[in-house]
Design a protein around this motif. Structure first.
Motif: not given
Ligand code: URA
Length: 283
Positions: A62, A96-98, A163, A167, A173, A177, A180-181
């Protein structure tokens, strides 16, 4: 679908505006002068691609825990991807955690050479289930908004999100996040090279313009996204309300209509400039 009569025929403009709940407010009116062009706020992602981008990305931890160098390698890899590679990479992304609660990642939909790029926040429940952006109630309003300026999903229009994974509970988001996207969104822009970008809501504005103030403070301005390819053109960016917000806040629909009309004027100017710059056809 809102943009069609029950009988299947297309709605007139007046019927359309009525459907969206905008008549009689949504009349085309003389526009204010175009607001200032703000300085570009985005990093230019023109960096060399890694030899095998998809493999290079698979298995990354992540993003918050990833060393900066890995995040940079990931961005570089994404910056060199084709559409097919992008599709695979987004589908397999665990950056990421999504990713943990999604049914599927939702890259985007539409014409890959579109002049218009609309960017929303992130997939909701229906988008997560169907794998296409804006297919729920907000999407129906977006389709109606497009139709009101003579556009149609998939025809000279591409729709993406800040994203790509839903979410949980449709929450907004988080900044990490979105960050990261962002390489995915930047690559989509570079591949499409649209003539105009419309940001729907604050998360989309955050994704492209960085930390921003209120949406009201962004409306009416024209931002500039730097040319995403060498020799390409800088892209005007306008910000308007997210359709889901408009569903809850009817009075602001008139403002969204103003924004769309301004976007349409900017598009016409961009298209005219491109036509003038195009080399003459051989005799
Ligand atoms: N809202 C968004 O921002 N995007 C979608 O795809 C759906 C709803």
């Amino acid at each position: 679908m809102i943009a069609n009569k029950p009988s299947g025929g297309p709605l007139t403009r007046a019927q359309l505006l009525h459907e969206i709940g905008l008549s009689p407010q949504w009349q085309l009116r003389e526009q204010r002068a175009v607001a200032l062009a703000a300085p570009a706020t985005l990093p230019d992602e023109r960096r060399p691609a890694l030899a095998n981008p998809i493999t290079a990305i698979a298995g990354l931890a992540p993003a918050p825990a990833a060393p900066a160098v890995m995040a940079s390698a990931r961005s570089q890899a994404i910056a060199g991807m084709s559409w097919e590679q992008l599709q695979h990479s987004v589908a397999a992304c665990r950056a990421c955690t999504l990713c943990q609660q999604r049914r599927q990642a939702v890259l985007g939909v539409g014409d890959l050479a579109a002049d218009w790029l609309f960017i929303g926040e992130g997939p909701g429940a229906e988008e997560d289930a169907r794998g296409e952006p804006f297919v729920g109630p907000a999407g129906q309003l977006l389709d109606a908004m497009l139709a009101a300026i003579d556009l149609q999903r998939g025809e000279d229009v591409y729709i993406a999100n800040a994203v790509k994974c839903r979410p949980p509970n449709n929450r907004t988001p988080e900044a990490a996040e979105i960050a990261t996207c962002a390489p995915y969104l930047q690559r989509q822009i570079a591949l499409i090279q649209p003539r105009l970008i419309v940001l729907l809501g604050r998360a989309a504005a955050h994704a492209l313009l960085g930390e921003v103030g209120s949406l009201a403070s962004l409306r009416g301005q024209t931002f500039t996204y730097p040319a995403p390819q060498a020799g390409g053109h800088a892209i005007p960016v306008v910000v308007t309300y997210h359709p889901a917000y408009l569903l809850r806040t009817l009075p602001d629909k008139a403002k969204a209509w103003e924004d769309l009309c301004r976007a349409r004027r900017l598009m016409r100017a961009a298209q005219a400039a491109a036509a003038q710059a195009a080399p003459p056809l051989p005799a």
